[in-house]
Design an enzyme around this catalytic site. Structure first.
Site, mmCIF file in Angstrom:
data_model
loop_
_atom_site.group_PDB
_atom_site.id
_atom_site.type_symbol
_atom_site.label_atom_id
_atom_site.label_comp_id
_atom_site.label_asym_id
_atom_site.label_seq_id
_atom_site.Cartn_x
_atom_site.Cartn_y
_atom_site.Cartn_z
ATOM 1 N N ASN A 106 -1.284 -0.189 -41.159
ATOM 2 C CA ASN A 106 -2.326 -1.146 -40.744
ATOM 3 C C ASN A 106 -2.959 -1.792 -41.955
ATOM 4 O OD1 ASN A 106 -5.506 -0.683 -40.963
ATOM 5 N ND2 ASN A 106 -4.517 1.328 -41.050
ATOM 6 N N PHE A 110 -11.280 -3.621 -41.749
ATOM 7 C CA PHE A 110 -12.630 -3.370 -41.196
ATOM 8 C C PHE A 110 -13.056 -4.430 -40.178
ATOM 9 C CE2 PHE A 110 -14.276 -0.985 -45.264
ATOM 10 C CZ PHE A 110 -13.447 0.071 -44.962
ATOM 11 N N SER A 170 -10.433 2.897 -48.029
ATOM 12 C CA SER A 170 -9.506 2.048 -47.295
ATOM 13 C C SER A 170 -8.741 1.172 -48.280
ATOM 14 C CB SER A 170 -10.253 1.152 -46.312
ATOM 15 O OG SER A 170 -9.369 0.138 -45.860
ATOM 16 N N ASN A 172 -7.436 -1.584 -47.533
ATOM 17 C CA ASN A 172 -7.398 -2.947 -46.992
ATOM 18 C C ASN A 172 -8.630 -3.800 -47.299
ATOM 19 O OD1 ASN A 172 -4.871 -2.398 -45.787
ATOM 20 N ND2 ASN A 172 -5.936 -1.235 -44.210
ATOM 21 N N THR A 173 -9.525 -3.276 -48.114
ATOM 22 C CA THR A 173 -10.676 -4.070 -48.570
ATOM 23 C C THR A 173 -10.580 -4.100 -50.092
ATOM 24 O OG1 THR A 173 -12.044 -3.489 -46.679
ATOM 25 C CG2 THR A 173 -13.215 -4.160 -48.672
ATOM 26 N N LYS A 212 -15.253 9.987 -47.661
ATOM 27 C CA LYS A 212 -13.839 9.931 -47.244
ATOM 28 C C LYS A 212 -12.982 9.410 -48.386
ATOM 29 C CE LYS A 212 -10.684 8.535 -43.613
ATOM 30 N NZ LYS A 212 -10.574 8.134 -42.222
ATOM 31 N N ASN A 241 -7.672 9.350 -46.139
ATOM 32 C CA ASN A 241 -7.419 8.051 -45.524
ATOM 33 C C ASN A 241 -5.895 7.772 -45.552
ATOM 34 O OD1 ASN A 241 -7.917 5.364 -44.566
ATOM 35 N ND2 ASN A 241 -9.927 5.466 -45.521
HETATM 36 C C1 LIG Z 1 -5.016 1.439 -37.122
HETATM 37 C C2 LIG Z 1 -5.842 2.314 -38.022
HETATM 38 C C3 LIG Z 1 -7.146 1.928 -38.333
HETATM 39 C C4 LIG Z 1 -7.918 2.735 -39.168
HETATM 40 N N1 LIG Z 1 -9.198 2.365 -39.457
HETATM 41 C C5 LIG Z 1 -9.961 3.167 -40.232
HETATM 42 C C6 LIG Z 1 -11.306 2.831 -40.500
HETATM 43 O O1 LIG Z 1 -11.835 1.829 -40.025
HETATM 44 N N2 LIG Z 1 -12.017 3.663 -41.299
HETATM 45 C C7 LIG Z 1 -11.486 4.808 -41.837
HETATM 46 O O2 LIG Z 1 -12.192 5.536 -42.546
HETATM 47 N N3 LIG Z 1 -10.213 5.162 -41.579
HETATM 48 C C8 LIG Z 1 -9.449 4.379 -40.797
HETATM 49 N N4 LIG Z 1 -8.167 4.737 -40.529
HETATM 50 C C9 LIG Z 1 -7.613 5.958 -41.153
HETATM 51 C C10 LIG Z 1 -7.681 7.165 -40.231
HETATM 52 O O3 LIG Z 1 -9.001 7.503 -39.912
HETATM 53 C C11 LIG Z 1 -6.984 8.376 -40.885
HETATM 54 O O4 LIG Z 1 -7.721 8.736 -42.034
HETATM 55 C C12 LIG Z 1 -5.562 8.076 -41.286
HETATM 56 O O5 LIG Z 1 -4.914 7.270 -40.333
HETATM 57 C C13 LIG Z 1 -4.738 9.358 -41.451
HETATM 58 O O6 LIG Z 1 -4.684 10.083 -40.247
HETATM 59 P P1 LIG Z 1 -3.444 9.984 -39.215
HETATM 60 O O7 LIG Z 1 -2.199 10.162 -40.018
HETATM 61 O O8 LIG Z 1 -3.696 11.066 -38.204
HETATM 62 O O9 LIG Z 1 -3.493 8.637 -38.608
HETATM 63 C C14 LIG Z 1 -7.369 3.941 -39.689
HETATM 64 C C15 LIG Z 1 -6.063 4.313 -39.356
HETATM 65 C C16 LIG Z 1 -5.296 3.516 -38.526
HETATM 66 C C17 LIG Z 1 -3.885 3.953 -38.180
#
Ligand SMILES: Cc1cc2nc3c(=O)[nH]c(=O)nc-3n(C[C@H](O)[C@H](O)[C@H](O)COP(=O)(O)O)c2cc1C
Length: 331
Positions: A106, A110, A170, A172-173, A212, A241
């Protein structure tokens, strides 16, 4: 239902899911996804959790469906990332499934409806499980002024949050992850801790602060972050993350997509960060383990590495409700 959703464009499927859940969470229609997960209570950061399994940040960015996630058996939900002002995020398409690898990439950036909207959703929730609020900065805020955005969001959500997560990881920022080291990290943690003290006095309630972090840090960088968490008496750390590393998915058609990779290919890497953090932190600062949990084995490994709580995102997309129930059973 889950199968039908995977036939749709991923972002459309996600928005549809949140929409349905937000409308049914507190109604009898929640019967369709309600399940009783094991009651295995733990106390972490002074908060009571009915089980260790939480929904990770980013799934319910605006806190619209907390009641539904409680009905599914989650022990806690982390909403956000929320920013001071609403923002659209990056241009679409920006969310990609990598089905064979049980992964997602992704670069949403934000996208959220702003902190005031989140606060009104938090006020309207019926759910009693702990809700963490994950906060970030607006794209338009230069990195040298990022601190102001975090303080602004913290003040707004403090009264309504069980804990607050500071997201500086993140991918992406632009430049966000540069806040994970040096003077930017010190200044940020110091000022947030000061604000926590003054809000504790004015609100009469201590709300734990959690950082985080990314999985793409060197051992030295993880060590310095751990030292800062201890110095500033942070209450917890979420590891991790998404990753910018693509080495494990080069065979996938979408591997070249820019953004953060989550799901199974991230699992080992994030567990390694937890192991390293635990070496520095021991039981002094609790670790919330997240990254690629798609099975009970993955969850157990994170707990054995030192995590006290777990979070799911991508594994929940691919494995659905049974994963929550199975993980909640781990003693
Ligand atoms: C589509 C998507 C959007 C996410 N948005 C955020 C976010 O806004 N803030 C954040 O701290 N982590 C965000 N994450 C990261 C997740 O909270 C998590 O840390 C990361 O995906 C690893 O866990 P997973 O492998 O179980 O997905 C996002 C992950 C995905 C897949």
């Amino acid at each position: 239902m889950q199968k039908i959703l995977t036939l749709l464009n991923p972002e459309l499927a996600h928005n549809l899911t949140i929409n349905i859940l937000s409308k049914t969470g507190a109604s009898p229609l929640s019967f369709f996804y309600r399940q009783s997960a094991e009651f295995s209570p733990v106390e972490v950061m002074g908060l009571q959790f009915r089980n260790r399994v939480g929904l990770a940040a980013g799934f319910d960015k605006n806190g619209e469906a907390i009641d539904a996630f409680e009905a599914m058996g989650f022990g806690f939900v982390e909403v956000g990332t929320v920013t001071p002002k609403a923002q659209h995020g990056n241009t679409k398409p920006r969310l990609f499934r990598l089905k064979k690898s049980k992964a997602v990439i992704n670069r949403l950036g934000f996208n959220n409806k702003g902190v005031d909207n989140l606060v009104s959703n938090l006020k309207a929730r019926k759910s009693k499980i702990p809700v963490g609020v994950n906060i970030g900065k607006n794209k338009s805020t230069p990195i040298e002024h990022a601190q102001k955005d975090y303080i602004f969001c913290m003040e707004k959500v403090y009264e309504h949050a069980s804990y607050i997560t500071i997201n500086i990881s993140s991918p992406n920022t632009k430049n966000l992850r540069s806040m994970q080291s040096g003077a930017l990290l010190d200044d940020l943690l110091g000022s947030l801790k000061e604000k926590q003290q003054s809000l504790t006095n004015s609100e009469g309630r201590y709300v734990p602060l959690v950082l985080k972090i990314a999985p793409d840090l060197t051992k030295e960088e993880v060590g310095l972050i751990a030292e800062a968490l201890l110095n500033y008496e942070f209450d917890g750390v979420v590891a991790t993350n998404t990753t910018v590393d693509r080495s494990s998915i080069m065979h996938e058609k979408n591997a070249y997509q820019e953004g953060g990779l989550s799901g199974a290919p991230l699992c080992q890497k994030s567990t390694e960060v937890i192991t390293l953090l635990y070496e520095y932190l021991g039981d002094k600062v609790p670790i919330i383990g997240v990254g690629g949990i798609t099975s009970v084995i993955d969850g157990k490994q994170k707990l054995e590495a030192g995590a006290r709580l777990l979070q799911l995102y991508t594994g929940f997309i691919y494995e659905g409700l049974p994963l929550i129930k199975d993980l909640a059973k781990i003693k």
